[in-house]
Scaffold this motif. Structure first.
Motif, PDB file in Angstrom:
ATOM      1  N   GLU A  48       0.830  -1.210   0.000  1.00  0.00           N
ATOM      2  CA  GLU A  48       0.000   0.000   0.000  1.00  0.00           C
ATOM      3  C   GLU A  48       0.862   1.257   0.000  1.00  0.00           C
ATOM      4  OE1 GLU A  48      -3.946  -1.713   2.406  1.00  0.00           O
ATOM      5  OE2 GLU A  48      -2.382  -0.571   3.450  1.00  0.00           O
ATOM      6  N   ALA A  49       1.941   1.233   0.780  1.00  0.00           N
ATOM      7  CA  ALA A  49       2.852   2.377   0.793  1.00  0.00           C
ATOM      8  C   ALA A  49       3.515   2.575  -0.561  1.00  0.00           C
ATOM      9  CB  ALA A  49       3.907   2.186   1.886  1.00  0.00           C
ATOM     10  N   ALA A  50       3.846   1.464  -1.228  1.00  0.00           N
ATOM     11  CA  ALA A  50       4.449   1.567  -2.561  1.00  0.00           C
ATOM     12  C   ALA A  50       3.477   2.178  -3.560  1.00  0.00           C
ATOM     13  CB  ALA A  50       4.914   0.187  -3.020  1.00  0.00           C
ATOM     14  N   VAL A  51       2.185   1.842  -3.455  1.00  0.00           N
ATOM     15  CA  VAL A  51       1.178   2.426  -4.348  1.00  0.00           C
ATOM     16  C   VAL A  51       1.055   3.928  -4.111  1.00  0.00           C
ATOM     17  CG1 VAL A  51      -1.285   2.476  -4.897  1.00  0.00           C
ATOM     18  CG2 VAL A  51      -0.115   0.290  -4.637  1.00  0.00           C
ATOM     19  N   LYS A  52       1.015   4.335  -2.840  1.00  0.00           N
ATOM     20  CA  LYS A  52       0.923   5.770  -2.535  1.00  0.00           C
ATOM     21  C   LYS A  52       2.134   6.521  -3.063  1.00  0.00           C
ATOM     22  CE  LYS A  52      -1.913   5.256   1.632  1.00  0.00           C
ATOM     23  NZ  LYS A  52      -1.984   5.464   3.104  1.00  0.00           N
ATOM     24  N   ARG A  53       3.322   5.917  -2.916  1.00  0.00           N
ATOM     25  CA  ARG A  53       4.530   6.569  -3.426  1.00  0.00           C
ATOM     26  C   ARG A  53       4.483   6.694  -4.942  1.00  0.00           C
ATOM     27  NH1 ARG A  53       7.787   3.027  -1.989  1.00  0.00           N
ATOM     28  NH2 ARG A  53       8.136   3.788   0.133  1.00  0.00           N
TER      29      ARG A  53
END
Length: 289
Positions: A71-76
């Protein structure tokens, strides 16, 4: 919008991040199902407490962490894709451009120099001692009039002093007041009755200071070493220490140093002697009794 960056690679990164998130979510769902099966199987084995590893608790925590990471990778990736379009954070004027079409940009590289057009700030350096004559506080802004020469003509622009730089310049030892000029390019008002105040212009400022009473103004050449001369009633010359509160190129401003009706010497005195008799110019002659 100021600049757009080729977004192909960033769009691919976003799709890859979403795929990784979907894969992590599927793994979590699968691990949760295995944990439920293990819980049911252990219930038929015995009444002793089941170990966490047997109930697949660590495996579930690992898959949940993988989901958060994805999820953090998607936001980044989404944030990086948004940054391919660089927009001005305020209405402004582009002073310089540092990027051209087709160039590669590194992280943190400047692309344009942008100046705000809603307000303009003017730095007004004054001597530190002159602050005593300005009724300025953080809650009491000062009205100031800026004078600028444009195309050989003088124009006035109203402004307000809301703040100071709170430090003394190391080189000039001057204290800087900051004057704000609202809408210097007349973009908000729809037009100017006079030329707009261009950024980078040199101006002079007129500020209303505190009013003081009992002030005498003398030419600077009449004041030496904080002394001036007065003529007493018997035409004797008196050297007097005066309170000079301010001086400019031509005059000295003296506070509470002379009495009403006293005659101040306006002729430079080359040499002073106590009780020296002087002649008052244009004085009426005394008649003999």
């Amino acid at each position: 919008m100021l600049i757009t960056i080729d977004a192909s690679d960033y769009q691919a990164d976003l799709e890859q991040a979403k795929a990784s998130l979907a894969q992590a979510a599927a793994s979590l769902e699968e691990e949760l199902a295995r944990a439920e099966v293990a819980k049911r199987d252990w219930a038929h084995v015995g009444e002793s407490k089941a170990p966490k590893l047997g109930l697949r608790v660590p495996q579930v925590k690992r898959e949940k962490a993988n989901v958060k990471f994805a999820e953090a990778a998607v936001k980044r990736a989404e944030r990086n894709l948004e940054r391919t379009v660089i927009r001005a954070p305020f209405d402004g004027l582009v002073n310089a451009r540092h990027a051209n079409p087709g160039e590669y940009l590194t992280v943190g590289a400047p692309v344009v120099d942008l100046s705000d057009t809603s307000t303009a700030e003017v730095s007004l350096p004054i001597p530190n001692d002159d602050l005593a004559y300005l009724p300025f506080t953080d809650d009491n802004p000062l009205d100031v009039t800026l004078h600028a020469q444009i195309a050989g003509q003088s124009y006035q622009y109203p402004a307000k002093i809301y703040r100071t730089e709170r430090v003394i310049d190391r080189n000039s030892r001057m204290f800087n007041l900051v004057a704000d000029v609202a809408d210097p390019y007349c973009l908000q008002s729809g037009g100017c009755e006079q030329p707009s105040l261009k950024l980078g212009s040199y101006v002079t400022a007129s500020i209303w200071a505190n009013e003081m009473e009992d002030i005498i103004v003398l030419p600077r050449n009449l004041v030496r070493s904080g002394m001036a001369y007065v003529v007493k009633n018997d035409n004797q010359l008196e050297q007097r220490t005066i309170n000079i509160i301010r001086q400019d190129e031509n005059y000295a401003y003296i506070h509470a140093s002379f009495a009403q009706g006293e005659q101040i010497v306006v002729t430079p005195i080359a040499q002073y002697q106590p009780n020296q008799i002087v002649t008052v110019a244009d004085a009426p002659e005394q008649e003999d009794e």
